[in-house]
Design a protein around this motif. Structure first.
Motif, PDB file in Angstrom:
ATOM      1  N   ARG A 100       9.556 -94.283  60.929  1.00 35.84           N
ATOM      2  CA  ARG A 100      10.536 -94.061  59.858  1.00 35.84           C
ATOM      3  C   ARG A 100      10.238 -94.944  58.651  1.00 35.84           C
ATOM      4  O   ARG A 100      10.252 -94.459  57.507  1.00 35.84           O
ATOM      5  N   LEU A 101       9.968 -96.224  58.901  1.00 36.46           N
ATOM      6  CA  LEU A 101       9.685 -97.138  57.798  1.00 36.46           C
ATOM      7  C   LEU A 101       8.395 -96.752  57.081  1.00 36.46           C
ATOM      8  O   LEU A 101       8.338 -96.736  55.848  1.00 36.46           O
ATOM      9  N   SER A 102       7.355 -96.420  57.850  1.00 33.36           N
ATOM     10  CA  SER A 102       6.076 -96.053  57.247  1.00 33.36           C
ATOM     11  C   SER A 102       6.197 -94.797  56.399  1.00 33.36           C
ATOM     12  O   SER A 102       5.639 -94.730  55.290  1.00 33.36           O
ATOM     13  N   SER A 103       6.902 -93.801  56.898  1.00 30.88           N
ATOM     14  CA  SER A 103       7.040 -92.541  56.162  1.00 30.88           C
ATOM     15  C   SER A 103       7.734 -92.771  54.825  1.00 30.88           C
ATOM     16  O   SER A 103       7.296 -92.256  53.779  1.00 30.88           O
ATOM     17  N   TRP A 104       8.816 -93.530  54.862  1.00 29.72           N
ATOM     18  CA  TRP A 104       9.525 -93.844  53.617  1.00 29.72           C
ATOM     19  C   TRP A 104       8.654 -94.656  52.683  1.00 29.72           C
ATOM     20  O   TRP A 104       8.556 -94.379  51.474  1.00 29.72           O
ATOM     21  N   SER A 105       7.975 -95.647  53.228  1.00 30.74           N
ATOM     22  CA  SER A 105       7.158 -96.537  52.409  1.00 30.74           C
ATOM     23  C   SER A 105       5.981 -95.798  51.786  1.00 30.74           C
ATOM     24  O   SER A 105       5.630 -96.038  50.626  1.00 30.74           O
ATOM     25  N   ILE A 106       5.352 -94.895  52.525  1.00 29.05           N
ATOM     26  CA  ILE A 106       4.218 -94.139  51.995  1.00 29.05           C
ATOM     27  C   ILE A 106       4.642 -93.318  50.781  1.00 29.05           C
ATOM     28  O   ILE A 106       3.936 -93.277  49.766  1.00 29.05           O
ATOM     29  N   VAL A 107       5.790 -92.663  50.869  1.00 31.26           N
ATOM     30  CA  VAL A 107       6.275 -91.849  49.748  1.00 31.26           C
ATOM     31  C   VAL A 107       6.490 -92.726  48.512  1.00 31.26           C
ATOM     32  O   VAL A 107       6.057 -92.385  47.408  1.00 31.26           O
ATOM     33  N   VAL A 108       7.137 -93.877  48.697  1.00 34.06           N
ATOM     34  CA  VAL A 108       7.426 -94.761  47.565  1.00 34.06           C
ATOM     35  C   VAL A 108       6.143 -95.386  47.023  1.00 34.06           C
ATOM     36  O   VAL A 108       5.923 -95.432  45.804  1.00 34.06           O
ATOM     37  N   MET A 109       5.279 -95.874  47.915  1.00 33.39           N
ATOM     38  CA  MET A 109       4.031 -96.500  47.472  1.00 33.39           C
ATOM     39  C   MET A 109       3.128 -95.500  46.755  1.00 33.39           C
ATOM     40  O   MET A 109       2.392 -95.870  45.830  1.00 33.39           O
ATOM     41  N   ALA A 110       3.147 -94.247  47.175  1.00 32.82           N
ATOM     42  CA  ALA A 110       2.345 -93.235  46.485  1.00 32.82           C
ATOM     43  C   ALA A 110       2.780 -93.102  45.031  1.00 32.82           C
ATOM     44  O   ALA A 110       1.954 -92.988  44.122  1.00 32.82           O
ATOM     45  N   GLY A 111       4.093 -93.120  44.808  1.00 29.76           N
ATOM     46  CA  GLY A 111       4.594 -93.063  43.446  1.00 29.76           C
ATOM     47  C   GLY A 111       4.226 -94.289  42.640  1.00 29.76           C
ATOM     48  O   GLY A 111       3.949 -94.200  41.433  1.00 29.76           O
ATOM     49  N   MET A 112       4.195 -95.448  43.294  1.00 29.12           N
ATOM     50  CA  MET A 112       3.829 -96.683  42.606  1.00 29.12           C
ATOM     51  C   MET A 112       2.328 -96.760  42.333  1.00 29.12           C
ATOM     52  O   MET A 112       1.894 -97.438  41.396  1.00 29.12           O
ATOM     53  N   THR A 113       1.539 -96.062  43.140  1.00 24.23           N
ATOM     54  CA  THR A 113       0.082 -96.094  43.002  1.00 24.23           C
ATOM     55  C   THR A 113      -0.418 -95.037  42.019  1.00 24.23           C
ATOM     56  O   THR A 113      -1.454 -95.216  41.383  1.00 24.23           O
ATOM     57  N   ALA A 114       0.300 -93.946  41.882  1.00 26.19           N
ATOM     58  CA  ALA A 114      -0.141 -92.839  41.035  1.00 26.19           C
ATOM     59  C   ALA A 114      -0.505 -93.252  39.605  1.00 26.19           C
ATOM     60  O   ALA A 114      -1.487 -92.742  39.057  1.00 26.19           O
ATOM     61  N   PRO A 115       0.235 -94.173  38.957  1.00 26.20           N
ATOM     62  CA  PRO A 115      -0.158 -94.564  37.595  1.00 26.20           C
ATOM     63  C   PRO A 115      -1.573 -95.123  37.505  1.00 26.20           C
ATOM     64  O   PRO A 115      -2.263 -94.886  36.509  1.00 26.20           O
ATOM     65  N   PHE A 116      -2.020 -95.859  38.544  1.00 26.76           N
ATOM     66  CA  PHE A 116      -3.389 -96.359  38.528  1.00 26.76           C
ATOM     67  C   PHE A 116      -4.376 -95.200  38.453  1.00 26.76           C
ATOM     68  O   PHE A 116      -5.351 -95.226  37.688  1.00 26.76           O
ATOM     69  N   GLU A 117      -4.136 -94.162  39.257  1.00 21.04           N
ATOM     70  CA  GLU A 117      -5.073 -93.047  39.310  1.00 21.04           C
ATOM     71  C   GLU A 117      -4.958 -92.148  38.078  1.00 21.04           C
ATOM     72  O   GLU A 117      -5.923 -91.480  37.701  1.00 21.04           O
ATOM     73  N   LEU A 118      -3.806 -92.152  37.431  1.00 22.61           N
ATOM     74  CA  LEU A 118      -3.697 -91.455  36.146  1.00 22.61           C
ATOM     75  C   LEU A 118      -4.590 -92.129  35.109  1.00 22.61           C
ATOM     76  O   LEU A 118      -5.218 -91.453  34.274  1.00 22.61           O
ATOM     77  N   LEU A 119      -4.680 -93.448  35.176  1.00 26.37           N
ATOM     78  CA  LEU A 119      -5.565 -94.172  34.266  1.00 26.37           C
ATOM     79  C   LEU A 119      -7.030 -93.894  34.595  1.00 26.37           C
ATOM     80  O   LEU A 119      -7.878 -93.854  33.700  1.00 26.37           O
TER      81      LEU A 119
END
Length: 300
Positions: A100-119
């Motif tokens: 449960r914790l990993s699933s929630w964290s992956i979704v949130v971390m993906a959103g936090m990581t996406a700006p790096f890959e947009l750059l």
């Protein structure tokens, strides 16, 4: 900790998101046949990349974690024991809680990581696409840049991880990952999202100042994901100077030791190294009760 993905091995993030936009978003969702990526808004690019990161990371998690869990935790040998020497003594709900914790964290971390890959897509990093034309170029692509990537990230993560154990940061951010001292593969992404993002940030920062071929970059990110799962499965190959699963297990049971990600050099330098094969469970002795290790209660 990183959000690994194998998308981009042939296309890169830019090519992969364009493919999804063209064949999934435009054609299947919006019913548009004309492909005009130059018209996509930043919000759309971000959302598509966020979904891609989330889907591929969850796919990795729910593929490899159950597999390693079955291999090392569920299968019994002739003595009736599993290879990981794990007996769920910290609660039958440990796996469910970690998932449960990993699933929630992956979704949130993906959103936090996406700006790096947009750059990355926008060309603000030193990632390159050209095929090397000489031996030096191939050596840099296959050997030098991955080694620098690992060395840089290992250095940064050691100090980030150690700082996260400071009493001012441990309780609000890092404590969640230390809920269970006896880890499982499902522990690999059981982080507070900010914790995972901070420890994954060096992987993305590296390509802002060091050239790296896009294939080397994506292979390295995929390897990071595999390694993150591996160091939480309690089984180890005992490779000299490598911070393997045994070292990380001691980090969870002993708390103030073995902060490193890939190697033990920074732990040796920083006085935080502990040889796991001199301590339970790798010295042949069973671990004490989950809360009996006084070191685990000590916060720097």
């Amino acid at each position: 900790m990183e959000l690994p993905t194998v998308i981009g091995l042939g296309f890169g993030f830019d090519g992969t998101t364009n493919w999804v936009n063209k064949h999934v978003v435009d054609k299947l969702i919006l019913g548009v046949d004309e492909f005009r990526p130059e018209t996509y808004s930043l919000a759309r690019k971000f959302f598509v990349l966020w979904v891609l990161l989330t889907v591929f990371t969850l796919a990795l998690y729910f593929t490899l974690c159950p597999l390693t869990y079955w291999l090392f935790y569920k299968r019994k040998n002739s003595k009736g024991k599993n290879l990981a020497d794990w007996d769920a003594r910290e609660g039958k709900d440990q796996i469910a809680n970690e998932i449960r914790l990993s699933s929630w964290s992956i979704v949130v971390m993906a959103g936090m990581t996406a700006p790096f890959e947009l750059l990355v897509e926008a060309g603000y990093t030193k990632i390159y696409w050209e095929t090397p034309s000489d031996a030096y170029g191939w050596f840099y692509l296959l050997v030098a840049s991955p080694l620098m990537f690992i060395t840089f990230s290992d250095t940064c993560i050691y100090w980030i991880h150690r700082v996260l154990h400071h009493r001012l940061l441990y309780a609000p951010i890092h404590k969640l990952h230390h809920k269970y001292k006896e880890t499982t593969p499902f522990s690999s992404y059981a982080f507070h999202p900010l914790d995972g993002w901070l420890q994954g940030m060096p992987y993305h920062v590296f390509v802002f100042f060091m050239p790296m071929h896009h294939i080397s970059y994506f292979v390295s990110l995929a390897a990071v994901g595999l390694w993150t799962i591996n160091i939480h499965d309690r089984t180890t190959l005992n490779i000299p100077f490598v911070n393997g699963a045994a070292h990380h297990t001691i980090h969870h049971t002993g708390f103030n030791y073995n902060y490193g990600q890939y190697f033990v050099f920074w732990d040796m330098f920083g006085g935080s190294y502990r040889d796991p094969f001199k301590y339970a469970p790798y010295n042949g002795k069973p671990l004490g009760k989950p809360d009996s290790n006084a070191a685990a209660k000590k916060v720097e």
